[in-house]
Design a protein around this motif. Structure first.
Motif, mmCIF file in Angstrom:
data_model
loop_
_atom_site.group_PDB
_atom_site.id
_atom_site.type_symbol
_atom_site.label_atom_id
_atom_site.label_comp_id
_atom_site.label_asym_id
_atom_site.label_seq_id
_atom_site.Cartn_x
_atom_site.Cartn_y
_atom_site.Cartn_z
ATOM 1 N N SER A 157 0.813 -1.220 0.000
ATOM 2 C CA SER A 157 0.000 0.000 0.000
ATOM 3 C C SER A 157 0.843 1.265 0.000
ATOM 4 N N LYS A 158 2.117 1.124 -0.364
ATOM 5 C CA LYS A 158 3.023 2.271 -0.408
ATOM 6 C C LYS A 158 3.728 2.353 -1.751
ATOM 7 N N ALA A 159 4.201 3.556 -2.070
ATOM 8 C CA ALA A 159 5.042 3.770 -3.249
ATOM 9 C C ALA A 159 6.296 4.512 -2.809
ATOM 10 N N THR A 160 7.446 3.976 -3.188
ATOM 11 C CA THR A 160 8.716 4.658 -2.921
ATOM 12 C C THR A 160 9.106 5.401 -4.190
ATOM 13 N N VAL A 161 9.221 6.715 -4.080
ATOM 14 C CA VAL A 161 9.435 7.572 -5.250
ATOM 15 C C VAL A 161 10.744 8.332 -5.101
ATOM 16 N N THR A 162 11.580 8.231 -6.117
ATOM 17 C CA THR A 162 12.795 9.044 -6.182
ATOM 18 C C THR A 162 12.489 10.290 -6.985
ATOM 19 N N ARG A 163 12.696 11.451 -6.367
ATOM 20 C CA ARG A 163 12.352 12.740 -6.977
ATOM 21 C C ARG A 163 13.610 13.486 -7.408
ATOM 22 N N GLU A 164 13.491 14.213 -8.508
ATOM 23 C CA GLU A 164 14.583 15.069 -8.955
ATOM 24 C C GLU A 164 14.369 16.461 -8.384
ATOM 25 N N VAL A 165 15.295 16.878 -7.518
ATOM 26 C CA VAL A 165 15.204 18.191 -6.889
ATOM 27 C C VAL A 165 16.466 18.977 -7.222
ATOM 28 N N ASP A 166 16.480 20.261 -6.844
ATOM 29 C CA ASP A 166 17.604 21.122 -7.208
ATOM 30 C C ASP A 166 18.930 20.600 -6.668
ATOM 31 N N GLY A 167 18.896 20.009 -5.475
ATOM 32 C CA GLY A 167 20.141 19.558 -4.867
ATOM 33 C C GLY A 167 20.552 18.152 -5.241
ATOM 34 N N GLY A 168 19.770 17.465 -6.074
ATOM 35 C CA GLY A 168 20.101 16.106 -6.474
ATOM 36 C C GLY A 168 18.871 15.229 -6.505
ATOM 37 N N LEU A 169 18.879 14.143 -5.732
ATOM 38 C CA LEU A 169 17.767 13.197 -5.709
ATOM 39 C C LEU A 169 17.222 13.073 -4.286
ATOM 40 N N GLN A 170 15.911 12.974 -4.173
ATOM 41 C CA GLN A 170 15.256 12.791 -2.881
ATOM 42 C C GLN A 170 14.338 11.578 -2.986
ATOM 43 N N THR A 171 14.420 10.659 -2.024
ATOM 44 C CA THR A 171 13.567 9.468 -2.027
ATOM 45 C C THR A 171 12.574 9.561 -0.886
ATOM 46 N N ILE A 172 11.286 9.390 -1.216
ATOM 47 C CA ILE A 172 10.231 9.471 -0.203
ATOM 48 C C ILE A 172 9.283 8.292 -0.343
ATOM 49 N N ASP A 173 8.590 7.967 0.738
ATOM 50 C CA ASP A 173 7.525 6.971 0.734
ATOM 51 C C ASP A 173 6.185 7.689 0.835
ATOM 52 N N VAL A 174 5.219 7.276 0.014
ATOM 53 C CA VAL A 174 3.872 7.839 0.102
ATOM 54 C C VAL A 174 2.873 6.695 0.215
ATOM 55 N N ASP A 175 1.845 6.911 1.017
ATOM 56 C CA ASP A 175 0.775 5.928 1.129
ATOM 57 C C ASP A 175 -0.160 6.048 -0.067
ATOM 58 N N LEU A 176 -0.675 4.916 -0.525
ATOM 59 C CA LEU A 176 -1.639 4.906 -1.615
ATOM 60 C C LEU A 176 -3.047 4.999 -1.046
ATOM 61 N N PRO A 177 -3.971 5.663 -1.732
ATOM 62 C CA PRO A 177 -3.824 6.281 -3.060
ATOM 63 C C PRO A 177 -3.010 7.569 -2.994
ATOM 64 N N ALA A 178 -2.342 7.885 -4.100
ATOM 65 C CA ALA A 178 -1.462 9.045 -4.140
ATOM 66 C C ALA A 178 -1.421 9.630 -5.551
ATOM 67 N N ILE A 179 -0.887 10.842 -5.622
ATOM 68 C CA ILE A 179 -0.668 11.529 -6.897
ATOM 69 C C ILE A 179 0.831 11.566 -7.166
ATOM 70 N N ILE A 180 1.255 11.102 -8.335
ATOM 71 C CA ILE A 180 2.666 11.131 -8.716
ATOM 72 C C ILE A 180 2.797 11.817 -10.068
ATOM 73 N N SER A 181 3.711 12.787 -10.151
ATOM 74 C CA SER A 181 3.970 13.434 -11.446
ATOM 75 C C SER A 181 5.343 13.018 -11.955
ATOM 76 N N THR A 182 5.444 12.836 -13.266
ATOM 77 C CA THR A 182 6.625 12.218 -13.871
ATOM 78 C C THR A 182 7.626 13.239 -14.386
#
Length: 254
Positions: A157-182
């Motif tokens: 029931s979770k999604a682990t998402v690696t995000r591209e941010v200004d300082g590099g990469l950030q990895t977060i966990d979000v509970d489903l349902p969730a909104i993810i932008s690519t």
């Protein structure tokens, strides 16, 4: 798991944008329209979830639903998404420019009816570059959000998402349902094969209107003027470092 993917019809990214002579907007007459590249990435990721590719477990997604908001011609955009691998489509027919807040409200109504476990959408459309719909949609639904995703891993029931941010990469966990932008580096969309293009013609597309969903799409913003970027002037050559410094000072750079 049901995954819902909004897709937008935009001017093909290979074409040069032309501004109307009166500056009232962009001239789209007789120009090729295509699926927004970021939306195409979102569809590809959802299909990989269903197929078990891209590091996703097999059957992580059981159904992929594509949604488009726009004119009748957006049927073609949905058919492209269906050819990539979406199972069915929903077209919300709306003429003229539909602003991000109205898009988010329409998607909220569709999501409440469809009840997906995950919504994946492009971080922005290449025609207006607003980068606002995903964030607004998450706020309206009060769902967790993970923007600018370059990697998505589903686990229960979770999604682990690696995000591209200004300082590099950030990895977060979000509970489903969730909104993810690519983001661009999430995947490389496939080319739709001819058999899949033919199959897409038989897949169902439901047609709705904003009024049926109880959404007012009246614009809240007014475009005052549209203009092309200023043309770059020719450069100059300098013979010495001192002359270069002088020219930079004249230009106000230093």
């Amino acid at each position: 798991m049901k995954v819902l993917v909004p897709v937008k019809r935009v001017l093909d990214f290979n074409l040069k944008v032309r501004v109307k002579p009166d500056g009232s907007g962009v001239d789209l007459s007789n120009l090729k329209m295509s699926i927004n590249p970021f939306c195409e990435i979102a569809i590809e990721e959802a299909v990989r979830m269903k197929e078990g590719g891209g590091g996703h477990a097999k059957d992580a997604a059981t159904e992929v639903v594509a949604v488009s908001i726009g004119p009748e011609q957006a049927h073609e955009t949905l058919r492209n998404a269906l050819a990539i691998g979406a199972d069915r489509g929903i077209l919300v027919k709306a003429e003229g420019e539909v602003e991000p807040l109205a898009v988010a409200k329409i998607l909220k109504a569709v999501i409440e009816a469809e009840k997906p476990d995950l919504v994946i959408l492009g971080k922005q459309a290449i025609d207006d570059d607003n980068n606002a719909t995903a964030q607004m949609l998450a706020a309206l639904l009060d769902w967790p959000q993970a923007t600018f995703a370059s990697k998505i891993v589903l686990a229960g029931s979770k999604a682990t998402v690696t995000r591209e941010v200004d300082g590099g990469l950030q990895t977060i966990d979000v509970d489903l349902p969730a909104i993810i932008s690519t983001d661009l580096r999430l995947n490389e969309p496939r080319y739709a094969s001819l058999p899949n293009i033919m199959k897409a013609k038989k897949k169902p597309i439901d047609v709705k209107t904003p009024a049926e969903l109880g959404v007012d799409t009246t614009p809240r913003l007014q475009v005052v003027k549209t203009a092309e970027p200023a043309k770059r002037s020719g450069g100059i050559k300098v013979k010495t470092a001192g002359e270069l410094v002088g020219k930079l000072k004249e230009a106000g750079v230093i």
